[in-house]
Design a protein around this motif. Structure first.
Motif, PDB file in Angstrom:
ATOM      1  N   GLU A 384       6.758  19.557  26.266  1.00  0.00           N
ATOM      2  CA  GLU A 384       6.430  20.240  26.936  1.00  0.00           C
ATOM      3  C   GLU A 384       7.449  21.068  27.141  1.00  0.00           C
ATOM      4  N   SER A 385       8.438  21.019  26.398  1.00  0.00           N
ATOM      5  CA  SER A 385      10.087  22.044  26.763  1.00  0.00           C
ATOM      6  C   SER A 385      10.198  22.994  25.923  1.00  0.00           C
ATOM      7  N   ARG A 386      10.677  24.160  26.282  1.00  0.00           N
ATOM      8  CA  ARG A 386      10.189  25.506  25.280  1.00  0.00           C
ATOM      9  C   ARG A 386      11.632  25.727  24.808  1.00  0.00           C
ATOM     10  N   GLN A 387      13.129  24.443  25.249  1.00  0.00           N
ATOM     11  CA  GLN A 387      13.343  25.352  25.190  1.00  0.00           C
ATOM     12  C   GLN A 387      14.109  24.489  23.633  1.00  0.00           C
ATOM     13  N   GLY A 388      14.654  25.046  22.554  1.00  0.00           N
ATOM     14  CA  GLY A 388      14.778  24.851  20.876  1.00  0.00           C
ATOM     15  C   GLY A 388      13.974  24.554  20.264  1.00  0.00           C
ATOM     16  N   MET A 389      12.824  25.041  20.260  1.00  0.00           N
ATOM     17  CA  MET A 389      11.553  24.884  20.186  1.00  0.00           C
ATOM     18  C   MET A 389      11.841  26.126  18.556  1.00  0.00           C
ATOM     19  N   ARG A 390      11.746  27.515  18.840  1.00  0.00           N
ATOM     20  CA  ARG A 390      11.907  28.560  17.899  1.00  0.00           C
ATOM     21  C   ARG A 390      13.677  27.687  16.492  1.00  0.00           C
ATOM     22  N   GLU A 391      14.110  26.703  16.890  1.00  0.00           N
ATOM     23  CA  GLU A 391      14.759  26.413  15.936  1.00  0.00           C
ATOM     24  C   GLU A 391      14.142  24.806  15.630  1.00  0.00           C
ATOM     25  N   PHE A 392      13.802  24.603  16.752  1.00  0.00           N
ATOM     26  CA  PHE A 392      12.537  23.418  15.230  1.00  0.00           C
ATOM     27  C   PHE A 392      11.659  23.627  14.311  1.00  0.00           C
ATOM     28  N   VAL A 393      10.551  24.872  14.661  1.00  0.00           N
ATOM     29  CA  VAL A 393       9.595  25.128  13.727  1.00  0.00           C
ATOM     30  C   VAL A 393      10.161  25.568  12.660  1.00  0.00           C
ATOM     31  N   ALA A 394      11.155  26.543  13.037  1.00  0.00           N
ATOM     32  CA  ALA A 394      12.315  27.207  12.069  1.00  0.00           C
ATOM     33  C   ALA A 394      12.609  25.641  10.344  1.00  0.00           C
ATOM     34  N   GLU A 395      13.216  24.734  10.978  1.00  0.00           N
ATOM     35  CA  GLU A 395      13.444  23.689  10.441  1.00  0.00           C
ATOM     36  C   GLU A 395      12.368  22.635   9.854  1.00  0.00           C
ATOM     37  N   ILE A 396      11.361  22.969  10.979  1.00  0.00           N
ATOM     38  CA  ILE A 396      10.223  22.136   9.991  1.00  0.00           C
ATOM     39  C   ILE A 396       9.070  22.826   8.981  1.00  0.00           C
ATOM     40  N   VAL A 397       9.082  24.328   8.989  1.00  0.00           N
ATOM     41  CA  VAL A 397       9.515  25.171   7.764  1.00  0.00           C
ATOM     42  C   VAL A 397      10.200  24.752   6.742  1.00  0.00           C
ATOM     43  N   SER A 398      11.183  25.001   7.197  1.00  0.00           N
ATOM     44  CA  SER A 398      12.471  24.936   6.641  1.00  0.00           C
ATOM     45  C   SER A 398      11.960  23.125   5.328  1.00  0.00           C
ATOM     46  N   ILE A 399      11.820  21.888   6.222  1.00  0.00           N
ATOM     47  CA  ILE A 399      11.595  20.805   5.321  1.00  0.00           C
ATOM     48  C   ILE A 399      10.286  21.417   5.195  1.00  0.00           C
ATOM     49  N   GLY A 400       9.006  21.628   4.883  1.00  0.00           N
ATOM     50  CA  GLY A 400       7.942  21.983   4.852  1.00  0.00           C
ATOM     51  C   GLY A 400       8.020  23.039   2.937  1.00  0.00           C
ATOM     52  N   ARG A 401       9.578  23.233   2.702  1.00  0.00           N
ATOM     53  CA  ARG A 401       9.864  23.700   1.658  1.00  0.00           C
ATOM     54  C   ARG A 401      10.238  23.280   0.292  1.00  0.00           C
ATOM     55  N   LEU A 402      10.291  21.893   0.895  1.00  0.00           N
ATOM     56  CA  LEU A 402      11.066  21.086   0.086  1.00  0.00           C
ATOM     57  C   LEU A 402       9.997  20.531  -1.153  1.00  0.00           C
ATOM     58  N   ARG A 403       9.932  20.439  -1.862  1.00  0.00           N
ATOM     59  CA  ARG A 403       9.129  20.096  -2.685  1.00  0.00           C
ATOM     60  C   ARG A 403       9.704  18.537  -3.839  1.00  0.00           C
ATOM     61  N   HIS A 404       8.873  17.256  -4.136  1.00  0.00           N
ATOM     62  CA  HIS A 404       9.237  16.452  -4.655  1.00  0.00           C
ATOM     63  C   HIS A 404       8.654  16.034  -4.649  1.00  0.00           C
ATOM     64  N   ARG A 405       8.312  15.075  -6.092  1.00  0.00           N
ATOM     65  CA  ARG A 405       7.634  14.061  -5.902  1.00  0.00           C
ATOM     66  C   ARG A 405       7.321  12.675  -5.559  1.00  0.00           C
ATOM     67  N   ASN A 406       8.725  12.631  -4.690  1.00  0.00           N
ATOM     68  CA  ASN A 406       8.691  11.254  -4.085  1.00  0.00           C
ATOM     69  C   ASN A 406       8.788  11.804  -2.657  1.00  0.00           C
ATOM     70  N   LEU A 407       8.531  12.943  -2.503  1.00  0.00           N
ATOM     71  CA  LEU A 407       8.349  13.399  -0.402  1.00  0.00           C
ATOM     72  C   LEU A 407       7.029  13.004  -0.002  1.00  0.00           C
ATOM     73  N   VAL A 408       6.716  13.242   1.138  1.00  0.00           N
ATOM     74  CA  VAL A 408       5.269  13.597   1.379  1.00  0.00           C
ATOM     75  C   VAL A 408       5.154  14.725   1.973  1.00  0.00           C
ATOM     76  N   PRO A 409       4.479  15.576   1.299  1.00  0.00           N
ATOM     77  CA  PRO A 409       4.888  16.891   1.385  1.00  0.00           C
ATOM     78  C   PRO A 409       4.645  17.123   3.233  1.00  0.00           C
TER      79      PRO A 409
END
Length: 587
Positions: A384-409
């Motif tokens: 519900e809180s919009r504070q920090g949403m931009r940083e949070f989504v940026a971090e989600i996308v950064s984690i989404g770029r992790l590629r390793h066969r022992n990670l849950v993509p």
């Protein structure tokens, strides 16, 4: 009359010259594979327009394509010495992933003593070897890999490289995918999973005992400087006759591997491919859009207007139903964003039949994407809180770029009406703790447990040392390790993860994690570091080995398992936290 022994020597010499002549004349050229005579196995196939398609939309499979006849590679250079003929090959390939930033595995040009490579495995083994045969000198295999996955067990340099492999997947020499610009020593990077066709040249000089590998875009002439160069005598490695061809494999993320054309020659340069004759890739096929003629007859116009008016209410309701938030700053994250409509269809409207788990931070649903048919897990969490949403989504996308066969993509996200939906790759065997606690129906063997431990350790090393930033997971435990179809351990739940640059000091934050896995210095100073992750990994290791929880907890009413796909971080999620809810359990 010649003596008998002289006649024998003469005949052997004639046979040797004839074989050498055959090899000198051998020149295989395929400008497309519409009428090619190749031996295929696994999931490899020819497409209707003449492409060699090594993999299809099947997980954990392999595909091979070999020239059907064995080729003589060795000759006697003297009375006792045996040498390998010079050879040359060039081919055009393309790797097309389902998602722009996620890839399956790569392609290998291979010299093998037999077709099909019996006993080989898919996934990171590329259809070449298995955990027993990898690195054995008895393989007699030489390959040039175009690899799109970083496998730390093979000491890969990155997830986008070219390597020369001798009897195993630890490359003798490798380099990032790139090519040297004409008339200079500058090089330009290439992305193997770009979906664009690229050309490879592989040459072995039998006199100089040197192998060169060159890579370039398909519209660029062959660079004068090779990407890889290796001094090696192949005579102890290759057998007298060998098969030449290609190998590829799929893993959890589906990727299509294509060969558009191929040329191979012994004792000479491979014939140049006619680029204009090569078949077209599916992603670049021109779709003919039919042109609709508008007939101005009053009856037809009235019918059209009637349909539009009668459908207007339905369309407006449907748009409201699938409405989602989209702000300007999210445009750069386009490839990582899913449409809510697609997720709604994939999960059958988020019905209870698709529910994998639930908890105070949201619910996790199983789904199948309507277009790609890939299985996913969708976590719905309130934000519900919009504070920090931009940083949070940026971090989600950064984690989404992790590629390793022992990670849950983490495949991507969607935002809608104060709700955040995170999309993960689905793991069919769910979380590890289901197999070590509460009298499971299927008990993991020690070798399986040890394989899981090694996988999580390899993943943790990648997060801490090998990626472009340091990723501190902050919640390593058995319930956050998921098992894929082959019971390989995949570290998931990056909801509590924090990223910071190499060489910098992590910032003090709230204490988050799970009781029993928290390092003492973390609870005192409030700093999550690589060392606190290692402490949690030690507790996890004992947990898997002993089958005992670090602390015997009793879950409170209303707390449910979320299937290993995790929770929101305390810093972004508001007043509640994973730590608070779990530390509050009764001892």
């Amino acid at each position: 009359m010649l003596p008998k022994i002289s006649v024998t020597v003469f005949l052997l010499a004639v046979v040797g010259l004839a074989v050498a002549g055959n090899n000198q004349a051998l020149n295989i050229t395929f400008n497309g594979f519409r009428s090619a005579n190749l031996s295929l196995d696994g999931i490899a196939e020819f497409t209707a327009n003449g492409l060699l398609k090594l993999t299809n939309a099947t997980r954990q499979e392999k595909g091979h394509a070999f020239y059907p006849n064995p080729i003589k590679f060795k000759y006697k250079s003297s009375s006792s010495d045996v040498s390998v003929y010079s050879f040359s090959t060039t081919f055009v390939f393309a790797i097309i992933p389902q998602y722009p930033t996620l890839s399956g595995h790569g392609i290998v040009f291979v010299l093998s003593p037999q077709r099909g490579l019996p006993g080989s495995l898919p996934s990171q083994w590329l259809g070449l070897f298995n955990n027993t045969s990898n690195g054995n000198s008895s393989n007699h295999v030489v390959g040039v890999e175009l690899d799109t996955i970083l496998s730390s067990e093979f000491a890969d340099i990155n997830d986008n490289h070219v390597g020369i492999d001798i009897n195993g997947l630890h490359s003798a020499v490798s380099a990032p995918a790139s090519y040297f610009v004409a008339n200079s020593t500058d090089y330009r990077n290439l992305t193997l999973i770009s979906g664009k066709p690229m050309q490879v040249w592989i040459e072995y000089d039998g006199n100089e005992k040197q192998m060169n590998v060159t890579l370039a875009p398909v519209d660029i002439n062959k660079p004068k400087i090779p990407l890889l160069s290796l001094l090696i005598d192949l005579s102890p490695i290759l057998k007298d006759t060998m098969y030449v061809g290609f190998s590829s494999s799929t893993g959890s993320v589906l990727t299509s591997h294509y060969v558009l054309g191929w040329s191979f020659a012994m004792n000479g340069s491979a014939q140049n491919l006619n680029i204009s004759q090569l078949p077209t890739l599916p992603s670049t096929l021109t779709k003919k859009t039919p042109k609709f003629l508008i007939i101005g007859l009053p009856v037809i116009m009235v019918a059209i207007v009637s349909v539009i008016v009668s459908s207007l209410y339905y369309v407006v309701r449907r748009k409201r139903k699938f409405a989602e938030e989209l702000e300007d700053w999210e445009s750069e994250y386009g490839p990582h964003r899913f449409r809510y409509k697609d997720l709604h269809i994939a999960t059958r409207g988020f019905t209870d039949e698709q529910l994998l788990g639930a908890g105070g931070f949201g619910r996790v649903y199983r789904g199948i994407l309507p277009t790609s048919k890939i299985e996913i897990a969708v976590k719905r969490v309130s934000h519900e809180s919009r504070q920090g949403m931009r940083e949070f989504v940026a971090e989600i996308v950064s984690i989404g770029r992790l590629r390793h066969r022992n990670l849950v993509p983490l495949l991507g996200y969607c935002r809608r009406k104060g709700e955040l939906l995170l999309v993960y790759d689905y793991m069919p065997n769910r979380s590890l703790d289901k197999f070590i606690y509460d009298e499971p129906k299927c008990t993991l063997s020690w070798s399986q447990r040890f394989q899981v431990i090694k996988g999580v350790a390899s993943c943790l090393f990648y997060l801490h040392e090998e990626w472009e930033q340091i990723v501190v997971h902050r919640d390593i435990k058995a319930s956050n390790v998921l098992l894929d179809a082959e019971f390989n351990g995949r570290l998931g739940d990056f909801g509590l993860a924090r990223l910071y640059d190499h060489g910098t000091d992590p910032q003090t934050t709230h204490i988050v994690g799970t009781l029993g896995y928290l390092a003492p210095e973390h609870t005192r100073a409030g700093k999550a570091t690589r060392s606190t992750d290692v402490f949690a990994f030690g507790a996890f290791l004992l947990e898997v080995v002993c089958g005992r929880r670090p602390v015997d907890l009793k879950a409170p009413t209303g707390r449910y398992d979320t299937g290993g796909y995790g929770v929101l971080p305390l810093d972004q999620g508001g007043a509640n936290s994973s730590c608070g809810s779990e530390i509050g359990w009764e001892l």
